[in-house]
Design an enzyme around this catalytic site. Structure first.
Site, short mmCIF file in Angstrom:
data_model
loop_
_atom_site.label_atom_id
_atom_site.label_comp_id
_atom_site.label_asym_id
_atom_site.label_seq_id
_atom_site.Cartn_x
_atom_site.Cartn_y
_atom_site.Cartn_z
N GLY A 210 -25.69 -47.15 -5.81
CA GLY A 210 -25.83 -48.60 -5.86
C GLY A 210 -26.78 -49.09 -4.79
O GLY A 210 -27.71 -48.39 -4.41
N VAL A 214 -23.69 -52.58 -0.31
CA VAL A 214 -22.39 -51.99 -0.63
C VAL A 214 -22.30 -50.59 -0.04
O VAL A 214 -21.22 -50.14 0.37
CB VAL A 214 -22.15 -51.98 -2.15
N GLU A 232 -26.34 -42.72 -2.94
CA GLU A 232 -27.55 -42.76 -3.76
C GLU A 232 -27.95 -44.22 -3.88
O GLU A 232 -27.40 -44.96 -4.71
CB GLU A 232 -27.28 -42.13 -5.13
N CYS A 266 -33.42 -47.11 -10.52
CA CYS A 266 -33.54 -47.03 -9.06
C CYS A 266 -34.83 -46.37 -8.61
O CYS A 266 -35.27 -46.58 -7.48
CB CYS A 266 -32.33 -46.30 -8.47
#
Length: 478
Positions: A210, A214, A232, A266
């Protein structure tokens, strides 16, 4: 939702528990998983292979349900959803199963004279009970691929799907328990409260995919129990385009990689640094590629995904405000649509250049040289990926060698993810730890050092009192 007990094989629960029920049940769920692990149930290779077979069958037998869920959540084109999510996981499970015996075998290492006679080896131990928290952009792949690695390593696992992609979450929670041992793998649905409750528990590893905000919360929670983490994360993955390059191929590959899944990847190209000599030509060719891929009206194309929700739609559209739009810029919030968009003359300090875009917007910045582009990249946080386009292999290698990123590709974008022998992970702000293939097995494995010594020989010179003679012998041995 918590899915148990593990022998429930036929029907789904008639009613979902309330969030309060789910949160209250989490400690007992973790306790049951730990009991399963301590019983030794997950250690045999046969058990691990059966679970991997189950995951592969899940991908095949529930392909239609998964494709429908991915369509509902993200309007993913079926071929993108199949290739990047379902087939990716199936292949990963089969690849891991074929290599487990080799990966789990003890590794003999040389025993030095000081420890002779003896045998030295590295044994592979599962960590225990692990937590996997997945994002919404690839909600199936980024939940199940880490599970493949965790199961292959012999662990029990808790899966937390993203609540932002609720249809995929529901399919996984409903059907995965039919294919794996529910005494060792649990799916817990929910949102922030459920995730917070999970992070209060002690795990043996936490795997989070994410954003960095977070990620820091996950790391802080893990610190309470000294739990190792794999993060990641993301980052602004740059594309550096040299003036000596096949512009037609570069334009198509950049456009393909950027607008796959509507830019919600991502490792999608986040911005382009192109030599000023070919700046205009590259933009024109990328505009032509967009028309070729998605037509004159991309909103009508069946091959373009949608933004996940209205909040993210508004966030991405705000990044376009005040920018020079070359292509695209149109949107329809009711359809969660944003046209493939290219920006030029973007200031380095513009909002669109600050955080990861995670949408179908591509800023293009002109650079006077490759060296200046390299400095531009190095002045910023380390990205998850970097892409170098050049017909000169020495130039491409220089770009890669003088920058730092989680991964890199030369003359393409994000295809390094498709190579299971390559580690996938970040560095610095883009994450820590890596997985895929053997690297995923290692991520969820403790490499235990074991020395075995016979008792028949027990030289006395190693023990006190350390006489002059003993000291001389010790110094020679060491």
């Amino acid at each position: 939702m918590i899915v148990y007990p593990w022998r429930m094989l036929q029907s789904a629960p008639s009613a979902s528990p309330t969030p309060e029920d789910t949160i209250a049940a989490i400690p007992k769920t973790i306790e049951r998983l730990r009991e399963s692990f301590e019983s030794g149930r997950t250690r045999p290779l046969d058990w691990r292979k059966r679970q991997l077979d189950g995951i592969a069958r899940f991908c095949v037998e529930k392909e239609a349900e998964l494709l429908a869920a991915l369509k509902k959540d993200l309007r993913k084109p079926s071929i993108e959803a199949w290739a990047a999510e379902i087939n990716f996981v199936r292949h990963d499970a089969e690849y891991t199963k074929k290599r487990l015996r080799k990966w789990t075998a003890p590794q003999r290492v040389r025993t030095p004279l000081v420890a002779q006679p003896g045998k030295s080896e590295v044994t592979k131990q599962p960590l225990g009970v692990v937590l996997i928290i997945a994002p919404w952009n690839y909600p199936f792949q980024l939940l199940l691929a880490p599970l493949v690695a965790a199961i292959g390593a012999g662990n029990c696992a808790v899966l937390k799907p993203s609540e932002i992609s609720p249809n995929v979450s529901r399919v996984v929670a409903t059907w995965l328990p039919r294919y794996v041992d529910q005494g060792c793998v649990q799916v817990i649905e929910g949102a922030v409260k459920e995730t917070t409750a999970l992070l209060e528990e002690r795990f043996d590893h936490i795997f989070y995919t994410g954003n960095g905000t977070v990620g820091r919360i996950v790391m802080q929670a893990a610190a309470k129990h000294l739990t190792p983490v794999t993060l990641e994360l993301g980052g602004k993955s740059p594309v550096v385009v040299d003036q000596h390059v096949d512009l037609d191929v570069a334009a198509k590959r950049i456009v393909y990689g950027k607008f796959f899944n509507a830019g919600q990847t991502c490792v999608a190209p986040d911005y382009v640094l192109v030599h000023e000599a070919v700046h205009d030509a590259l933009i024109n060719k990328m505009a032509a590629a967009i028309r070729e891929f998605y037509g004159e009206d991309p909103q009508k194309s069946p091959d373009l995904a949608r933004i996940i929700n209205a909040r993210h739609h508004a966030r991405v559209m705000k990044l376009i405000e005040g920018q020079s739009v070359v292509v695209g810029g149109k949107s329809d919030v009711g359809d969660l649509y944003i046209a493939p968009t290219i920006l030029k003359d973007v200031a380095p300090d513009a909002p669109v250049m600050q955080d990861e875009i995670f949408g179908p917007v591509l800023p293009v910045l002109a650079m006077p040289s490759v060296d200046r582009a390299i400095r531009f990249v190095n002045e910023r946080e380390k990205p998850l990926a970097l892409y170098a386009f050049s017909s000169n292999s020495a130039t491409a290698q220089r770009i890669v060698a003088r920058t730092s990123s989680g991964g890199a590709a030369i003359n393409h974008v994000w295809l390094h993810l498709a190579v299971p022998e390559l580690p996938f992970g970040g560095v610095g702000e883009s994450g820590m730890g890596a997985y895929h293939g053997r690297h995923g097995f290692d991520c969820f494995t403790h490499q235990r050092a074991v020395l075995t010594k016979p008792t028949a020989l027990d030289p006395s010179f190693v023990y006190p009192p350390y006489t002059a003679t003993k000291q001389a012998i010790i110094k020679k041995v060491l």
